[in-house]
Structure formats: structure tokens, C-alpha cells
Design a protein around this motif. Structure first.
Motif, PDB file in Angstrom:
ATOM      1  N   GLY A 107       0.810  -1.210   0.000  1.00  0.00           N
ATOM      2  CA  GLY A 107       0.000   0.000   0.000  1.00  0.00           C
ATOM      3  C   GLY A 107       0.845   1.261   0.000  1.00  0.00           C
ATOM      4  O   GLY A 107       0.542   2.233  -0.702  1.00  0.00           O
ATOM      5  N   GLU A 108       1.920   1.256   0.765  1.00  0.00           N
ATOM      6  CA  GLU A 108       2.791   2.429   0.851  1.00  0.00           C
ATOM      7  C   GLU A 108       3.400   2.770  -0.506  1.00  0.00           C
ATOM      8  O   GLU A 108       3.395   3.932  -0.936  1.00  0.00           O
ATOM      9  CB  GLU A 108       3.891   2.168   1.874  1.00  0.00           C
ATOM     10  CG  GLU A 108       4.925   3.262   1.994  1.00  0.00           C
ATOM     11  CD  GLU A 108       4.356   4.569   2.519  1.00  0.00           C
ATOM     12  OE1 GLU A 108       4.809   5.629   2.061  1.00  0.00           O
ATOM     13  OE2 GLU A 108       3.451   4.527   3.383  1.00  0.00           O
ATOM     14  N   VAL A 109       3.899   1.764  -1.197  1.00  0.00           N
ATOM     15  CA  VAL A 109       4.588   2.027  -2.465  1.00  0.00           C
ATOM     16  C   VAL A 109       3.597   2.416  -3.557  1.00  0.00           C
ATOM     17  O   VAL A 109       3.848   3.339  -4.340  1.00  0.00           O
ATOM     18  CB  VAL A 109       5.426   0.808  -2.888  1.00  0.00           C
ATOM     19  CG1 VAL A 109       6.154   1.083  -4.204  1.00  0.00           C
ATOM     20  CG2 VAL A 109       6.439   0.459  -1.806  1.00  0.00           C
ATOM     21  N   PRO A 125      -6.367  -7.899   7.774  1.00  0.00           N
ATOM     22  CA  PRO A 125      -5.373  -8.695   8.498  1.00  0.00           C
ATOM     23  C   PRO A 125      -4.133  -7.893   8.883  1.00  0.00           C
ATOM     24  O   PRO A 125      -3.430  -8.256   9.825  1.00  0.00           O
ATOM     25  CB  PRO A 125      -5.028  -9.822   7.511  1.00  0.00           C
ATOM     26  CG  PRO A 125      -5.363  -9.262   6.171  1.00  0.00           C
ATOM     27  CD  PRO A 125      -6.540  -8.380   6.392  1.00  0.00           C
ATOM     28  N   ASP A 126      -3.847  -6.821   8.140  1.00  0.00           N
ATOM     29  CA  ASP A 126      -2.725  -5.944   8.475  1.00  0.00           C
ATOM     30  C   ASP A 126      -3.297  -4.581   8.853  1.00  0.00           C
ATOM     31  O   ASP A 126      -3.648  -3.782   7.986  1.00  0.00           O
ATOM     32  CB  ASP A 126      -1.772  -5.808   7.282  1.00  0.00           C
ATOM     33  CG  ASP A 126      -0.505  -5.019   7.639  1.00  0.00           C
ATOM     34  OD1 ASP A 126      -0.504  -4.326   8.676  1.00  0.00           O
ATOM     35  OD2 ASP A 126       0.465  -5.089   6.862  1.00  0.00           O
ATOM     36  N   PRO A 127      -3.414  -4.296  10.149  1.00  0.00           N
ATOM     37  CA  PRO A 127      -4.043  -3.034  10.576  1.00  0.00           C
ATOM     38  C   PRO A 127      -3.290  -1.799  10.119  1.00  0.00           C
ATOM     39  O   PRO A 127      -3.833  -0.697  10.110  1.00  0.00           O
ATOM     40  CB  PRO A 127      -4.062  -3.148  12.097  1.00  0.00           C
ATOM     41  CG  PRO A 127      -3.003  -4.138  12.435  1.00  0.00           C
ATOM     42  CD  PRO A 127      -2.981  -5.106  11.304  1.00  0.00           C
ATOM     43  N   ARG A 128      -2.029  -1.967   9.703  1.00  0.00           N
ATOM     44  CA  ARG A 128      -1.244  -0.813   9.253  1.00  0.00           C
ATOM     45  C   ARG A 128      -1.705  -0.294   7.894  1.00  0.00           C
ATOM     46  O   ARG A 128      -1.372   0.834   7.522  1.00  0.00           O
ATOM     47  CB  ARG A 128       0.239  -1.190   9.171  1.00  0.00           C
ATOM     48  CG  ARG A 128       0.862  -1.620  10.501  1.00  0.00           C
ATOM     49  CD  ARG A 128       2.270  -2.152  10.250  1.00  0.00           C
ATOM     50  NE  ARG A 128       2.234  -3.303   9.369  1.00  0.00           N
ATOM     51  CZ  ARG A 128       3.272  -3.724   8.640  1.00  0.00           C
ATOM     52  NH1 ARG A 128       4.427  -3.076   8.711  1.00  0.00           N
ATOM     53  NH2 ARG A 128       3.157  -4.787   7.862  1.00  0.00           N
ATOM     54  N   LEU A 129      -2.468  -1.083   7.155  1.00  0.00           N
ATOM     55  CA  LEU A 129      -2.911  -0.636   5.832  1.00  0.00           C
ATOM     56  C   LEU A 129      -3.778   0.616   5.942  1.00  0.00           C
ATOM     57  O   LEU A 129      -3.649   1.547   5.139  1.00  0.00           O
ATOM     58  CB  LEU A 129      -3.666  -1.753   5.110  1.00  0.00           C
ATOM     59  CG  LEU A 129      -3.948  -1.494   3.635  1.00  0.00           C
ATOM     60  CD1 LEU A 129      -2.656  -1.468   2.821  1.00  0.00           C
ATOM     61  CD2 LEU A 129      -4.893  -2.563   3.070  1.00  0.00           C
ATOM     62  N   ALA A 130      -4.642   0.660   6.932  1.00  0.00           N
ATOM     63  CA  ALA A 130      -5.465   1.853   7.142  1.00  0.00           C
ATOM     64  C   ALA A 130      -4.596   3.053   7.493  1.00  0.00           C
ATOM     65  O   ALA A 130      -4.898   4.185   7.093  1.00  0.00           O
ATOM     66  CB  ALA A 130      -6.498   1.593   8.238  1.00  0.00           C
ATOM     67  N   GLU A 131      -3.523   2.807   8.232  1.00  0.00           N
ATOM     68  CA  GLU A 131      -2.604   3.900   8.567  1.00  0.00           C
ATOM     69  C   GLU A 131      -1.939   4.446   7.307  1.00  0.00           C
ATOM     70  O   GLU A 131      -1.726   5.660   7.182  1.00  0.00           O
ATOM     71  CB  GLU A 131      -1.554   3.400   9.555  1.00  0.00           C
ATOM     72  CG  GLU A 131      -2.131   2.942  10.890  1.00  0.00           C
ATOM     73  CD  GLU A 131      -1.103   2.251  11.765  1.00  0.00           C
ATOM     74  OE1 GLU A 131       0.107   2.320  11.421  1.00  0.00           O
ATOM     75  OE2 GLU A 131      -1.501   1.640  12.774  1.00  0.00           O
ATOM     76  N   ALA A 135      -2.190   8.250   5.963  1.00  0.00           N
ATOM     77  CA  ALA A 135      -0.987   9.060   5.764  1.00  0.00           C
ATOM     78  C   ALA A 135      -0.951   9.697   4.385  1.00  0.00           C
ATOM     79  O   ALA A 135      -0.432  10.816   4.221  1.00  0.00           O
ATOM     80  CB  ALA A 135       0.255   8.191   5.975  1.00  0.00           C
ATOM     81  N   HIS A 136      -1.515   9.014   3.397  1.00  0.00           N
ATOM     82  CA  HIS A 136      -1.489   9.523   2.026  1.00  0.00           C
ATOM     83  C   HIS A 136      -2.794  10.208   1.622  1.00  0.00           C
ATOM     84  O   HIS A 136      -2.893  10.701   0.487  1.00  0.00           O
ATOM     85  CB  HIS A 136      -1.162   8.387   1.057  1.00  0.00           C
ATOM     86  CG  HIS A 136       0.254   7.907   1.157  1.00  0.00           C
ATOM     87  ND1 HIS A 136       1.286   8.493   0.459  1.00  0.00           N
ATOM     88  CD2 HIS A 136       0.807   6.924   1.910  1.00  0.00           C
ATOM     89  CE1 HIS A 136       2.418   7.876   0.755  1.00  0.00           C
ATOM     90  NE2 HIS A 136       2.161   6.914   1.639  1.00  0.00           N
ATOM     91  N   GLY A 137      -3.784  10.206   2.510  1.00  0.00           N
ATOM     92  CA  GLY A 137      -5.048  10.848   2.209  1.00  0.00           C
ATOM     93  C   GLY A 137      -5.827  10.180   1.092  1.00  0.00           C
ATOM     94  O   GLY A 137      -6.552  10.850   0.350  1.00  0.00           O
ATOM     95  N   ILE A 138      -5.686   8.855   0.968  1.00  0.00           N
ATOM     96  CA  ILE A 138      -6.390   8.129  -0.085  1.00  0.00           C
ATOM     97  C   ILE A 138      -7.455   7.227   0.530  1.00  0.00           C
ATOM     98  O   ILE A 138      -7.592   7.127   1.749  1.00  0.00           O
ATOM     99  CB  ILE A 138      -5.415   7.316  -0.959  1.00  0.00           C
ATOM    100  CG1 ILE A 138      -4.695   6.237  -0.134  1.00  0.00           C
ATOM    101  CG2 ILE A 138      -4.402   8.244  -1.623  1.00  0.00           C
ATOM    102  CD1 ILE A 138      -3.801   5.327  -0.979  1.00  0.00           C
ATOM    103  N   GLY A 139      -8.227   6.566  -0.331  1.00  0.00           N
ATOM    104  CA  GLY A 139      -9.365   5.785   0.116  1.00  0.00           C
ATOM    105  C   GLY A 139      -9.011   4.376   0.564  1.00  0.00           C
ATOM    106  O   GLY A 139      -7.898   3.876   0.328  1.00  0.00           O
ATOM    107  N   LEU A 140      -9.996   3.732   1.197  1.00  0.00           N
ATOM    108  CA  LEU A 140      -9.819   2.375   1.718  1.00  0.00           C
ATOM    109  C   LEU A 140     -11.130   1.614   1.606  1.00  0.00           C
ATOM    110  O   LEU A 140     -12.190   2.153   1.919  1.00  0.00           O
ATOM    111  CB  LEU A 140      -9.387   2.423   3.187  1.00  0.00           C
ATOM    112  CG  LEU A 140      -9.124   1.085   3.875  1.00  0.00           C
ATOM    113  CD1 LEU A 140      -7.859   0.430   3.322  1.00  0.00           C
ATOM    114  CD2 LEU A 140      -8.984   1.268   5.393  1.00  0.00           C
TER     115      LEU A 140
END
Length: 286
Positions: A107-109, A125-131, A135-140
Motif C-alpha cells: 500500500g505504501e509504495v 489482516p494488516d491493521p497498518r494498511l489503514a494507517e 498518511a497519504h489521504g487516499i481511500g480504503l
């Protein structure tokens, strides 16, 4: 059908909808539907061009097959998707680019490469994805997979009430994402038909989709050519188009906002026909 006063969905700097088509483009050699037809970079880019020409609002790029198969690590997933995201961003500046991943590292890249939406089909499963999205101001996309590990299938999965379980999970994930800073108008919820669910449960979700749309969060439905349609109609994967369009129509009538499909042109025609029926915006019974 989606009400004209429904909360807006904004991605890539503009409002999307009220019934948005999300085209599937998988850079995988073992996709359940196209069997690797868009695995090559050139073929994937051509598929994106075609989808946009046919009216896709969103292009969902995936680098890992949903079901069991060969192991695909982070580096390989990035190899498959990042350059494609960057190329699509350059060629189609107004299209919404979604990336189907559950991994925060990916997601970061892809966010830095130009993605507008992270489509977490495995339910967080990876709670950091929402973070990352925040951080990038994009959707989820907040989905429900019955707490399965990614790329696994359920064995005799059971719920006291599958729809209640879905609603509780996806709304909690959506509220968590919003609290982290993901824009509220860029969050979608997805019941994730067939993910952690059998055919009976996926059909129940379809019938009661109005309970998800009633939450106020925009609902994405990803039903295209899925097994619950094939099992219901007794059709192989390459003969599920009519069943897919029927489920899309029902979902539109019940208020779904985004429709993830393999056949953009057919979906656009089906949703236009639903709109032309002139039905009321409220789901039956309201």
C-alpha cells in the motif's frame, strides 16, 4: 437504488458515482477468471485502456490471486503492480486507481506511485494498511472475510447471522479508518461475497444488502463471475455473465454504489437499465 442525497464518495479529487464501475485488471498468471490473460505488462495496460474506454470509473489492479496458489511475496507483488499503477496514472489522470492488496508495505509504495484507493479484500489482516491510507489521504475498502488468513478457504464456516457479522465488522473497520485519518468520504464497505462464506451465505448477503447500505457507508459489491453464482446456476466460470448481471441489478436496487466487474461494457448497460426503470431510491420495505 442510491439516493441522490446519499453521502458523497470522493476519490482522486472528484465525486464518484452514484453507480461506479470498478474494472478488474489482474497481473497474475493464475487468475480464476482470465487465467493470466492480463499478466503481461502490455496486456494489463491494454486492458486498462479498454476498460476506461468502455466507461470504467475505477480500475482495480491486483498482483496476487485471491485463492490458494503459489506463494507471492511482497517483492513479487510490488513488481507486478507498481509500474502498472505509475503507467496508468500517467495515461489516465482522471481515472480512480485502486490496488487490491492486504499488505501495508505494498500500500505504501503504490500510494506513492499514484493509487487513489486500497482495496483490502481480506478484511483487515494488516491493521497498518489503514494507517497508510490515512498518511497519504487516499481511500480504503473495508471488507469482511470471516477472519480468514489471506488466500485461504473456509471449512464449514458458520455464523449466527452472517449479515449481522458482516455489518458489525465492516462498520467497525470503517470507523477505525476514519479515526486514523482516512477521509470519511473515501471509505467503502464490502461484504466480500464468497470470502469466508459459502454459497448460501453469499446469497443471504445479496438478499439483505439493504442492511449494509443503510449504514450510510458506500457499499462495494464484488460478485463478478464468483463461485456462488456458478453454484446457484450450475454454470462454469466462463458462463456466469448473465447471473453476474442479475446480481448487479439487485445490488443496485438495494443501494450499492460501486460494482467490481470483469465485463465493463455489459455492467454499464445493466446498471443503465436499472436506472431507467425509474424505481424509488429506498430499498424495498423502507
Amino acid at each position: 437504488m442510491s439516493s441522490p442525497d446519499a453521502p458523497p464518495l470522493r476519490l482522486n479529487g472528484r465525486e464518484v458515482g452514484p453507480r461506479a464501475i470498478m474494472a478488474v485488471v489482474n497481473r497474475t498468471p493464475d487468475s480464476f477468471f482470465d487465467r493470466g490473460a492480463t499478466y503481461g505488462f502490455g496486456a494489463a495496460l491494454e486492458a486498462v485502456d479498454r476498460a476506461v474506454a468502455e466507461g470504467a470509473d475505477i480500475v482495480d489492479i491486483g498482483g496476487v490471486k485471491a485463492g490458494p496458489g503459489e506463494d507471492v511475496g511482497v517483492a513479487e507483488e510490488l513488481r507486478r503492480v507498481v509500474d502498472l499503477v505509475a503507467a496508468v496514472r500517467e495515461r489516465h489522470p482522471r481515472v480512480v486507481i485502486s490496488v487490491d492488496t492486504w499488505r501495508a508495505e505494498v500500500g505504501e509504495v503504490v500510494a506513492r506511485a499514484g493509487a487513489d484507493l486500497l482495496n483490502d479484500t481480506w478484511g483487515g489482516p494488516d491493521p497498518r494498511l489503514a494507517e497508510v491510507a490515512a498518511a497519504h489521504g487516499i481511500g480504503l475498502v473495508c471488507a469482511h472475510a470471516g477472519a480468514l488468513e489471506p488466500r485461504t478457504r473456509p471449512h464449514r464456516v458458520g455464523y449466527d447471522d452472517v449479515v449481522a457479522d458482516v455489518v458489525a465488522h465492516v462498520t467497525a473497520e470503517a470507523e477505525r479508518a476514519a479515526a486514523l485519518g482516512v477521509p470519511r468520504d473515501a471509505i467503502l464497505i464490502d461484504p466480500a461475497h464468497d470470502f469466508g462464506k459459502n454459497t448460501r451465505q453469499s446469497l443471504e448477503i445479496t438478499r439483505r444488502l439493504g442492511e449494509l447500505t443503510a449504514t450510510g457507508w458506500p457499499v462495494l459489491v464484488a460478485v463478478s463471475n464468483k463461485d456462488f453464482i456458478g453454484e446457484t446456476l450450475g454454470r462454469p466460470v466462463d458462463r456466469r455473465g448473465v447471473g453476474t448481471m442479475a446480481v448487479l441489478g439487485v445490488s443496485a436496487l438495494l443501494g450499492a454504489r460501486v460494482f467490481r466487474v470483469h465485463d465493463v461494457a455489459a455492467a454499464r448497460r445493466a446498471l443503465a437499465a436499472v436506472a431507467d426503470l425509474g424505481t424509488t431510491s429506498a430499498p424495498p420495505g423502507d
